[in-house]
Motif scaffolding. Structure first.
Motif: not given
Length: 273
Positions: A35-38, A41, A268-269, A271
């Motif tokens: 789940q989530g934005d990642d 990936r 993680r990207r 931010s």
């Protein structure tokens, strides 16, 4: 200096239940939420480490006394069709392929029921209703496609594959097909066609799920050249299938904590500015 941190998903283990592949054994799965934005990936990273997706969950067999289930993928560059593969391609060369968004239809579900009743009437999915089927197809947080196969000039489906598009290949999440054409070898043909799709897209692998030494249900996967299996933390070319029997030894499975500690997670990207 800004640093990136690894994604830290929570991992859990299912309760033991009868193994669907090897009689008299119990299976257990290591799993985490997707789940989530990642999500994409994380899916890419864990798929490369032997995990599979089921809706919003990534899982990998993690049995207490057995490591027989080996994730399998085809190296497209190393695949050479056998004589049987060539015959299967010729038998099905007139089929139409249609790729759609992951949206469930009544036609798909009807074919799914026919397939289960003929091939897996006593399996774990035998009681799946239309709503559960729709969830299987539609609940995906990543880039997925439904690949449909039909005869020219006919609307009736004869084969369907739910397929994920990974950064390094195609993952055949679940496939089903009409049981009325046993000579057509539709399951094999859909794998062959996915090899073609991956090659056309410049993707190096086709992920097939798990191969289990000693399981007749999984024997067909070992017949594809270019097959690789994930074993001892790395992908390696398939050798003699009988060489993997030691994976069923009671001491072949690592402890859960060690398995999780050895996973490689994406960063993680960063931010902000």
């Amino acid at each position: 200096m800004r640093h990136t941190l690894p994604i830290a998903p929570q991992f859990y283990v299912t309760a033991p239940q009868p193994c669907p592949y090897l009689e008299g054994r119990m299976e257990r799965k290591l799993f985490t939420a997707l789940q989530g934005d990642d999500a994409a990936r994380l899916n890419d990273s864990l798929s490369q480490q032997g995990f599979r997706r089921s809706q919003n969950v990534l899982y990998r067999p993690s049995c207490a006394d057995c490591a027989a289930c080996l994730s399998a993928r085809i190296d497209v560059s190393q695949f050479q069709p056998s004589k049987n593969h060539k015959r299967t391609s010729r038998r099905n060369r007139d089929l139409l392929r249609r790729a759609t968004s992951p949206w469930a239809t009544e036609a798909q579900y009807a074919l799914f029921r026919e397939y289960l009743e003929a091939r897996h009437a006593d399996g774990g999915m035998a009681d799946m209703d239309v709503f559960e089927f729709a969830a299987m197809i539609e609940e995906t947080p990543i880039r997925s496609r439904v690949i449909e196969y039909s005869d020219p000039g006919q609307e009736a489906l004869i084969g369907v594959s739910l397929t994920d598009v990974l950064e390094d290949g195609l993952s055949m999440v679940y496939s089903f097909y009409t049981p009325d054409r046993p000579q057509a070898s539709l399951g094999t043909y859909m794998i062959l066609d996915h090899i073609d799709i991956a090659r056309e897209a410049g993707l190096p692998y086709v992920y097939l799920g798990y191969w289990v030494p000693g399981s007749p249900k999984m024997g067909y996967k070992a017949r594809f050249s270019g097959l690789e299996v994930y074993r001892n933390g790395e992908w390696s070319p398939m050798t003699d299938p009988e060489a993997y029997e030691d994976e069923m030894h009671p001491l072949s499975a690592d402890p859960i904590a060690e398995q999780v500690a050895n996973l490689h997670l994406p960063d993680r990207r960063a931010s902000g500015g």
